[in-house]
Motif scaffolding. Structure first.
Motif, mmCIF file in Angstrom:
data_model
loop_
_atom_site.group_PDB
_atom_site.id
_atom_site.type_symbol
_atom_site.label_atom_id
_atom_site.label_comp_id
_atom_site.label_asym_id
_atom_site.label_seq_id
_atom_site.Cartn_x
_atom_site.Cartn_y
_atom_site.Cartn_z
ATOM 1 N N UNK A 244 0.855 -1.194 0.000
ATOM 2 C CA UNK A 244 0.000 0.000 0.000
ATOM 3 C C UNK A 244 0.884 1.235 0.000
ATOM 4 N N UNK A 245 0.696 2.067 -0.999
ATOM 5 C CA UNK A 245 1.473 3.296 -1.097
ATOM 6 C C UNK A 245 0.625 4.495 -0.664
ATOM 7 N N UNK A 246 1.286 5.449 -0.056
ATOM 8 C CA UNK A 246 0.658 6.718 0.305
ATOM 9 C C UNK A 246 1.562 7.854 -0.159
ATOM 10 N N UNK A 247 0.979 8.826 -0.839
ATOM 11 C CA UNK A 247 1.705 10.038 -1.213
ATOM 12 C C UNK A 247 1.370 11.116 -0.180
ATOM 13 N N UNK A 248 2.401 11.679 0.410
ATOM 14 C CA UNK A 248 2.221 12.742 1.394
ATOM 15 C C UNK A 248 2.764 14.032 0.792
ATOM 16 N N UNK A 249 1.865 14.990 0.577
ATOM 17 C CA UNK A 249 2.238 16.281 -0.008
ATOM 18 C C UNK A 249 1.683 17.389 0.883
ATOM 19 N N UNK B 181 -0.607 16.439 3.648
ATOM 20 C CA UNK B 181 -1.865 15.795 3.284
ATOM 21 C C UNK B 181 -1.569 14.427 2.685
ATOM 22 N N UNK B 182 -2.322 13.402 3.127
ATOM 23 C CA UNK B 182 -2.058 12.028 2.707
ATOM 24 C C UNK B 182 -3.070 11.569 1.655
ATOM 25 N N UNK B 183 -2.533 10.897 0.626
ATOM 26 C CA UNK B 183 -3.362 10.332 -0.442
ATOM 27 C C UNK B 183 -3.009 8.848 -0.549
ATOM 28 N N UNK C 253 -11.464 0.017 1.164
ATOM 29 C CA UNK C 253 -10.677 1.003 1.893
ATOM 30 C C UNK C 253 -9.213 0.578 1.870
ATOM 31 N N UNK C 254 -8.300 1.496 1.505
ATOM 32 C CA UNK C 254 -8.631 2.786 0.892
ATOM 33 C C UNK C 254 -9.215 2.601 -0.514
ATOM 34 N N UNK C 255 -9.461 3.701 -1.193
ATOM 35 C CA UNK C 255 -10.040 3.656 -2.533
ATOM 36 C C UNK C 255 -9.084 4.333 -3.518
ATOM 37 N N UNK C 256 -7.857 3.809 -3.529
ATOM 38 C CA UNK C 256 -6.808 4.419 -4.339
ATOM 39 C C UNK C 256 -7.054 4.363 -5.833
#
Length: 655
Positions: free
Chosen positions: A67-72, A75-77, A90-93
């Protein structure tokens, strides 16, 4: 533009994407399989699925997903996708996906505002290792990429749940970490091509749901262990490669090794490329020898499937090495006249009466397709052929014996020795005990081919006359026993209690063989019945819809699917004997029709298992794919059809 690709409109549609699965394997028996959006829908899915011979003869899911998350800007995506009971995701990437392409490797493109991240899966051809390459192609500022590994450490046929035996310990290695959840398992190493920060926060994710298992009547939820997470800073243009494997890697070599593996990937520029690439994924080589995997993601190796697949996967591709090594592997594991039919844990089972006879058919094709000398074939394989024929004549295991009329009898009420061998509720559903039509045609073909070889290699060998005499008996007895004159067709099998009248494709198999006990009238009759009642755009039905016991869809729980499996299910592999029979009867004029069938499968390449062909299809329209997402016999049949088409067009006549 990739031959197989989808855009945002398709990728955000879960009904579309969850029915399309990717598969990559290597000759070491390891594979990766998941849906095109990375949401696992089967217990067999995983990014790193590997053999664990120290435990059993099965594959095991070590790394289930990432599971990858982009933090910019804090804020997390979240890019991952997991399904939970009651249709919860969940999540709904997947909502961030903009493109998927399959050539030469699966590639996903995500967009979050002005941030565009590519994720590519490169599966090693030489070892149990997957590379995941992340490339930040667009970003106005530096982002943080967080990666969570989901670990299973279980047999592919099982599910796991939270337990106290799973080790929560981590060993830090350069640019990564490693874990061994249970004793005797291989360690799993995850390392990056650049320095990363690892945070160890072990916990379980509960009730992850596999919808395909629920549909198949099995337990469908499991818990998975997440030991922690990795974080790395990235700016526009940066690329970082994750390596997941069973051995610690020199991180300075990760990028170079990934690029080297990428160069080995076969292309998927068109339909033909896809079939060739799919065929190579079934070839399995290790210290025990070379064999073919029957199907992904749950089958192992099986002699019958190997004999039905080698003509398309090896011979039609000019791959003599794989063909001969596969025969050597099977011959080395014979028990009397029988080849190993299947593995169960660490045991071999030999319950296949037709496998030894398909061996002869493979040698016939080997001779004709590679222009081999009969004397050399007899020299190398004559002792094996003699063992099979003489054992059957003398009588052997599973009540296999030759009757006075020359016909081959096999089985009893508790055995299913032909290719129609499924069990339901503890008993064979289609036992076909006694004289089976295609088995006796294969028996006749084997006898005749052995005699043909002896005429060239050992003309004075007394076995030549003996086998010829039995073959002559078979030809006479065959018509007497299998022609159903009242119905204008054939009996599928015969024993003391029954002359089975069900309309099945076995008559067509019998008619298609190089040596057949059927005369031309009988062959044409078998073809006509197959054409009118059994042929579909996805292969040949296992039972005519006109029969009362016909089942048009192979769905439901295990028992329901097993009952349907040979009672209407469509099998692509049966197109191989269908094409042989068409060429035998109609010569060059059959080319256009065989090509129409072959081309008709191109749409199947982008359905279910993408870039490959499924195990089975429903007998009823629209003939939906069922069973394994990638089956060796199915892919092989289409490659064989292509070989036949090319031969007819080049030679202007029969093969």
């Amino acid at each position: 533009m990739s031959y197989i690709s989808w855009n945002k409109r398709d990728l955000v549609n879960l009904e579309f994407t969850l029915n399309r699965e990717i598969l990559r394997s290597n000759p070491k028996g390891a594979f990766t399989a998941t849906t095109v959006i990375g949401c696992n829908t089967r217990k067999y899915h995983g990014l790193l699925v590997v053999p664990q011979p120290q435990l059993d003869n099965y594959n095991h899911v070590l790394l289930s997903s990432l599971d990858e998350t982009i933090i910019e800007n804090k804020e997390e995506f979240h890019l991952g996708v997991h399904m939970y009971p009651e249709g919860v995701f969940a999540p709904r990437g997947h909502k961030y996906l903009r493109e998927f392409t399959a050539d030469p490797m699966p590639k996903l493109t995500y967009r979050i505002g002005n941030v565009v991240l590519n994720k590519e899966l490169i599966f090693s051809m030489s070892e149990a290792r997957i590379f995941v390459r992340y490339t930040l192609t667009e970003s106005a500022s530096t982002i943080t990429l967080r990666v969570l590994p989901f670990l299973a450490f279980r047999n592919v046929h099982m599910l796991t749940h939270e337990n106290y035996e799973a080790s929560r310990k981590v060993e830090l290695v350069k640019n990564g970490a490693s874990w061994q959840l249970y004793k005797d398992y291989s360690r799993l190493y995850i390392q990056f091509s650049k320095p990363v920060e690892y945070t160890h926060v072990p916990h379980w994710y509960y009730n992850m749901f596999y919808i395909r298992e629920q549909e198949r009547g099995y337990e469908a939820t499991e818990d998975q262990f997440v030991p922690g997470f990795f974080e790395i800073q990235m700016k526009q243009g940066d690329s970082v490669i994750l390596s997941a494997s069973l051995e610690e890697e020199n991180t300075a070599m990760i990028r170079r090794r990934c690029e080297a593996e990428e160069k080995l990937l076969l292309p998927q520029h068109d339909y033909a490329d896809c079939l060739v690439k799919a065929s190579q994924q079934f070839i399995y080589r290790d210290e025990r020898g070379t064999r073919l995997w029957a199907g992904f993601p749950w089958f192992g190796s099986c002699s019958r499937d190997m004999f039905l697949s080698l003509p398309g996967i090896a011979l039609a591709q000019g791959d003599e090495k794989t063909f001969r090594e596969s025969l050597d592997y099977l011959i080395g594991r014979m028990q009397g006249p029988f080849f190993p039919h299947k593995y169960y844990q660490k045991s071999l089972y030999y319950t296949a009466v037709d496998s030894p006879l398909w061996f002869f058919y493979n040698l016939q094709l080997y001779e004709t397709m590679f222009h081999k000398d009969k004397k050399l074939i007899w020299k190398k394989y004559g002792s094996v052929m003699t063992n099979i024929l003489e054992s059957f004549i003398a009588g052997t295991d599973f009540n296999v014996h030759v009757q006075d009329n020359g016909l081959l009898y096999a089985g009893n009420a508790d055995l299913a020795l032909t290719w129609m061998n499924v069990f339901a509720q503890g008993k064979p559903w289609t036992p076909r005990t006694g004289l089976a039509i295609e088995v006796n045609a294969l028996w006749y073909n084997a006898l005749c081919y052995a005699v043909e070889l002896l005429k060239a290699a050992e003309a004075k060998n007394p076995l030549k006359e003996k086998w010829q005499s039995i073959a002559d008996k078979v030809k006479v007895s065959f018509a007497d026993n299998f022609i159903n004159r009242e119905a204008g067709g054939f009996y599928d099998f015969v024993n003391a209690n029954e002359k089975n009248t069900l309309v099945r494709p076995n008559m067509m198999i019998a008619a298609a063989l190089p040596y057949t006990p059927m005369d031309e009238v009988m062959q044409k009759q078998a073809f006509d019945i197959t054409y009118s009642e059994l042929l579909t755009p996805r292969g040949i039905r296992s039972l005519s819809p006109n029969c009362e016991s016909y089942v048009g869809m192979t769905i439901g729980n295990h028992s329901e699917r097993e009952r349907a499996y040979h009672n209407g299910t469509t099998f692509p592999w049966l197109l191989m004997p269908f094409a042989d029979l068409a060429v035998k009867l109609f010569g060059k004029s059959s080319a256009s029709y065989i090509e129409e069938i072959y081309q008709g499968f191109e749409t199947a390449i982008q359905e279910n298992g993408i870039g490959t062909i499924s195990e089975i299809y429903d007998g009823n329209p629209p003939h939906e794919a069922r069973g394994c997402i990638s089956q060796s016999t199915s892919v092989a049949a289409l490659l064989y059809l292509k070989y036949v088409i090319d031969g007819l067009n080049e030679k202007g006549g029969n093969q």
